[in-house]
Write a protein that holds these residues in place. Structure first.
Motif, short mmCIF file in Angstrom:
data_model
loop_
_atom_site.label_atom_id
_atom_site.label_comp_id
_atom_site.label_asym_id
_atom_site.label_seq_id
_atom_site.Cartn_x
_atom_site.Cartn_y
_atom_site.Cartn_z
N VAL A 179 -69.70 3.60 -18.61
CA VAL A 179 -68.44 4.31 -18.89
C VAL A 179 -67.36 3.33 -19.36
O VAL A 179 -66.61 3.59 -20.30
N ALA A 180 -67.27 2.14 -18.66
CA ALA A 180 -66.27 1.13 -19.08
C ALA A 180 -66.54 0.65 -20.50
O ALA A 180 -65.62 0.51 -21.32
N GLU A 181 -67.83 0.36 -20.77
CA GLU A 181 -68.17 -0.08 -22.13
C GLU A 181 -67.84 1.00 -23.15
O GLU A 181 -67.37 0.70 -24.25
N CYS A 182 -68.08 2.22 -22.75
CA CYS A 182 -67.78 3.33 -23.66
C CYS A 182 -66.28 3.40 -23.96
O CYS A 182 -65.86 3.61 -25.10
N ARG A 183 -65.46 3.19 -22.89
CA ARG A 183 -64.01 3.21 -23.11
C ARG A 183 -63.57 2.06 -24.01
O ARG A 183 -62.73 2.23 -24.91
N ASN A 184 -64.14 0.85 -23.75
CA ASN A 184 -63.79 -0.30 -24.60
C ASN A 184 -64.18 -0.05 -26.05
O ASN A 184 -63.43 -0.34 -26.99
N LEU A 185 -65.37 0.49 -26.21
CA LEU A 185 -65.81 0.79 -27.58
C LEU A 185 -64.91 1.84 -28.23
O LEU A 185 -64.63 1.78 -29.43
N LYS A 186 -64.45 2.78 -27.41
CA LYS A 186 -63.57 3.81 -27.95
C LYS A 186 -62.24 3.21 -28.41
O LYS A 186 -61.73 3.52 -29.50
N SER A 187 -61.64 2.31 -27.54
CA SER A 187 -60.38 1.66 -27.94
C SER A 187 -60.58 0.77 -29.16
O SER A 187 -59.74 0.73 -30.07
N LEU A 188 -61.73 0.04 -29.18
CA LEU A 188 -62.02 -0.80 -30.35
C LEU A 188 -62.15 0.05 -31.61
O LEU A 188 -61.68 -0.32 -32.69
N LEU A 189 -62.77 1.19 -31.44
CA LEU A 189 -62.92 2.09 -32.58
C LEU A 189 -61.56 2.57 -33.07
O LEU A 189 -61.31 2.64 -34.28
N GLN A 190 -60.67 2.87 -32.12
CA GLN A 190 -59.32 3.30 -32.52
C GLN A 190 -58.59 2.19 -33.26
O GLN A 190 -57.90 2.42 -34.26
N LYS A 210 -59.96 -0.25 -34.95
CA LYS A 210 -60.57 -0.38 -36.28
C LYS A 210 -60.07 0.71 -37.21
O LYS A 210 -59.80 0.47 -38.40
N GLU A 211 -59.94 1.91 -36.66
CA GLU A 211 -59.45 3.01 -37.50
C GLU A 211 -58.01 2.76 -37.95
O GLU A 211 -57.66 3.00 -39.11
N SER A 212 -57.14 2.27 -36.99
CA SER A 212 -55.76 1.96 -37.38
C SER A 212 -55.72 0.83 -38.41
O SER A 212 -54.92 0.85 -39.35
N LEU A 213 -56.60 -0.19 -38.21
CA LEU A 213 -56.66 -1.29 -39.18
C LEU A 213 -57.09 -0.80 -40.55
O LEU A 213 -56.55 -1.21 -41.58
N ILE A 214 -58.06 0.10 -40.53
CA ILE A 214 -58.52 0.67 -41.81
C ILE A 214 -57.39 1.43 -42.48
O ILE A 214 -57.16 1.32 -43.70
N THR A 215 -56.62 2.18 -41.66
CA THR A 215 -55.48 2.93 -42.22
C THR A 215 -54.44 1.97 -42.82
O THR A 215 -53.92 2.18 -43.92
N GLU A 216 -54.16 0.89 -42.06
CA GLU A 216 -53.18 -0.09 -42.54
C GLU A 216 -53.66 -0.76 -43.83
O GLU A 216 -52.89 -0.96 -44.77
N LEU A 217 -54.95 -1.12 -43.84
CA LEU A 217 -55.50 -1.74 -45.05
C LEU A 217 -55.44 -0.79 -46.23
O LEU A 217 -55.18 -1.20 -47.37
#
Length: 513
Positions: A79-90, A92-99
């Protein structure tokens, strides 16, 4: 009534049902056989087997609990790894939006730069076309210049021919004059006539040359008064016109007026926010104008000491200023911003700005419409201030530090970094005197020499604290005045010729007679 056929069908169905019930009974009897056998065994044997089964089941239950604990821990980690991956995914998504935004912005900037490049290209093409046009105009002007030079040469040849004719006529007149003198000597009145003729001839020649007569200026030899005038140095001095009052300006941002007879302070002019680098007095002695290191000029009224104007417009420190001897309210200033400005003291406005290719270190009025200036590039220039044009220039020094115009208006004295003082004839800009001495060295940053009112003497301060005075009428004889303990920054001669004032880096003023 039922038929026999229906009866037979019913009988067969009942038989099949009985057979099925019999088979079911046999099956159920076989299934319950182990239970019946177990019940038939003794009770002790059954108790032992149950105990073993219970222990076995308990062990299996413990293993299940352990497995459940491990699974719970693994679940928490997952569950913790899933949460970390979820935040990392967010992220990455914000970085993609900024790029993506940066990409869109960069694309827009690239488009704008392309448009600017096209515009600059068109401008360059236009400049090239203008350059070609100017080049053709320059070639036309050059052709006209060559034609004018040829015409000028022809005119000079014609002028020389006329001068030769005039010389021949003058020779004839001289011959007639000599013949008349011989006749007068024979008659006994030659000496009187000759002296009168010489005197008249000398007066006529001086008047034609534009010379003005001044009282002889005696060479000073004694320090009469010493004044501790300014703190931090005094670099500018000026006597009032037709007066012996002395005006000084120093590093302490003040301008002071002194009585040279006693060294008494008459008045102190305040209000400058920068050091006083140069000063001048208007021709009617009504105002004192100071050039300041704060990029402006200050104008004080002599009577009352009121600061009348602060003249702004230069963008670098103002290093020189002079007032017209003819126009009562016209002042010229030079700055290290490559400009010379003309000011109207009535309004306090700049009336003309002259651009120069080289910074001007010093300037002085020659007449109503002409200003001379000494520049960093070593040239002495004459300017027509009405048109703002340079009328003539001549190389004077490696770097000109100061210029001074004689009271008669016939000579310009220049000083340079080469420790030489040159005297120029203002009509031809030819050197008519060069003055140097082994111990005379121009102060770093420049010092201000002066010419005596009669034009026969040159005074200049030196970095060793001495003042050298050269005599033009005594074959350049040098007089040395000793007394200053630091470098002499400025010298000035009173218009009446009675005093010479000098100022040094310590702020002291010496009055010499």
């Amino acid at each position: 009534m039922r038929t026999s056929e229906e009866t037979e069908k019913g009988t067969l169905a009942i038989k099949r049902a009985l057979r099925a019930l019999r088979r079911r009974h046999l099956v159920e009897e076989g299934a319950h056989a182990p239970a019946i056998d177990a019940l038939s065994k003794p009770f002790a044997t059954q108790s032992f087997e149950w105990k073993e089964k219970a222990e076995k089941l308990e062990m299996e239950l413990q293993q299940c609990y352990k497995a459940q604990s491990r699974m719970s821990e693994q679940l928490v980690v997952e569950v913790a790894e899933c949460r970390n991956l979820k935040s990392l995914l967010q992220e990455k998504e914000s970085l993609i939006t900024e790029l993506q935004n940066n990409f869109y912005q960069t694309s827009e900037e690239n488009t704008q730069l392309k448009e600017d490049l096209q515009e600059k290209t068109r401008a360059v093409d236009l400049l090239i076309a203008e350059n070609q046009s100017l080049k053709s105009q320059f070639e036309d002007a050059l052709a006209k210049l060559r034609a004018a030079e040829s015409e000028n040469k022809n005119l000079i040849d014609r002028w020389m021919l006329e001068k030769m004719k005039d010389a021949e006529r003058l020779n004839e007149a001289n011959a007639m004059y000599e013949e008349m003198l011989l006749k007068l000597r024979a008659a006994g009145i030659g000496d009187i006539q000759q002296n009168a003729q010489k005197q008249a001839d000398g007066m006529i020649r001086r008047a034609e040359a534009g010379y003005l007569d001044f009282n002889d200026s005696p060479l000073p030899s004694v320090c009469k008064v010493t004044i501790q005038a300014h703190q931090g140095g005094c670099g500018s001095l000026a006597f009032q016109h037709n007066s012996d009052r002395l005006v000084s300006g120093g590093q302490d941002r003040t301008v002071k007026i002194w009585d040279p007879q006693t060294g008494a302070l008459i008045s102190s002019l305040q209000g400058s926010v920068g050091s006083i680098l140069d000063l001048t007095v208007t021709n009617e002695n009504r105002s004192v104008v100071a050039a300041c290191s704060s990029n402006n000029l200050c104008v004080w009224e002599v009577n009352g000491g009121r600061l009348r104007h602060t003249l702004t417009g230069h963008v670098n420190k103002v290093c020189s200023v002079d007032a017209s001897r003819v126009a009562a309210f016209t002042v010229a200033s030079a700055s290290l911003d490559h400009t010379i400005k003309l000011w109207d003291l009535n309004t306090g406005y700049c009336v003309n700005t002259i651009m120069s290719s080289s910074n001007c270190n010093s300037l002085a009025f020659v007449d109503r419409d002409t200003v001379c200036s000494g520049h960093v590039d070593g040239n002495l220039r004459l300017w027509d201030i009405r048109r703002g044009k340079c009328t003539s220039q001549v190389a004077a020094h490696p770097q000109v530090t100061s210029v001074c115009v004689s009271k008669s208006g016939n000579f310009i004295l220049t000083s340079g970094k080469d420790n030489v003082h040159n005297l120029f004839d203002i009509r031809t800009l030819e050197v008519c005197g060069t003055f140097r001495a082994s111990g005379n060295q121009v102060v770093t940053g420049g010092s201000r020499p002066c010419i005596s009112p009669d034009g026969n003497s040159i005074a200049a301060g030196s970095s060793d604290g001495n003042i050298h005075i050269w005599s033009r009428v005594r074959d350049g004889a040098v007089t040395v005045l000793e007394g200053h303990s630091s470098a002499v920054l400025s010298c000035t001669w009173s218009e009446r010729g009675t005093f010479v004032a000098s100022a040094d880096k310590n702020g002291n003023i010496y009055i010499w007679t």
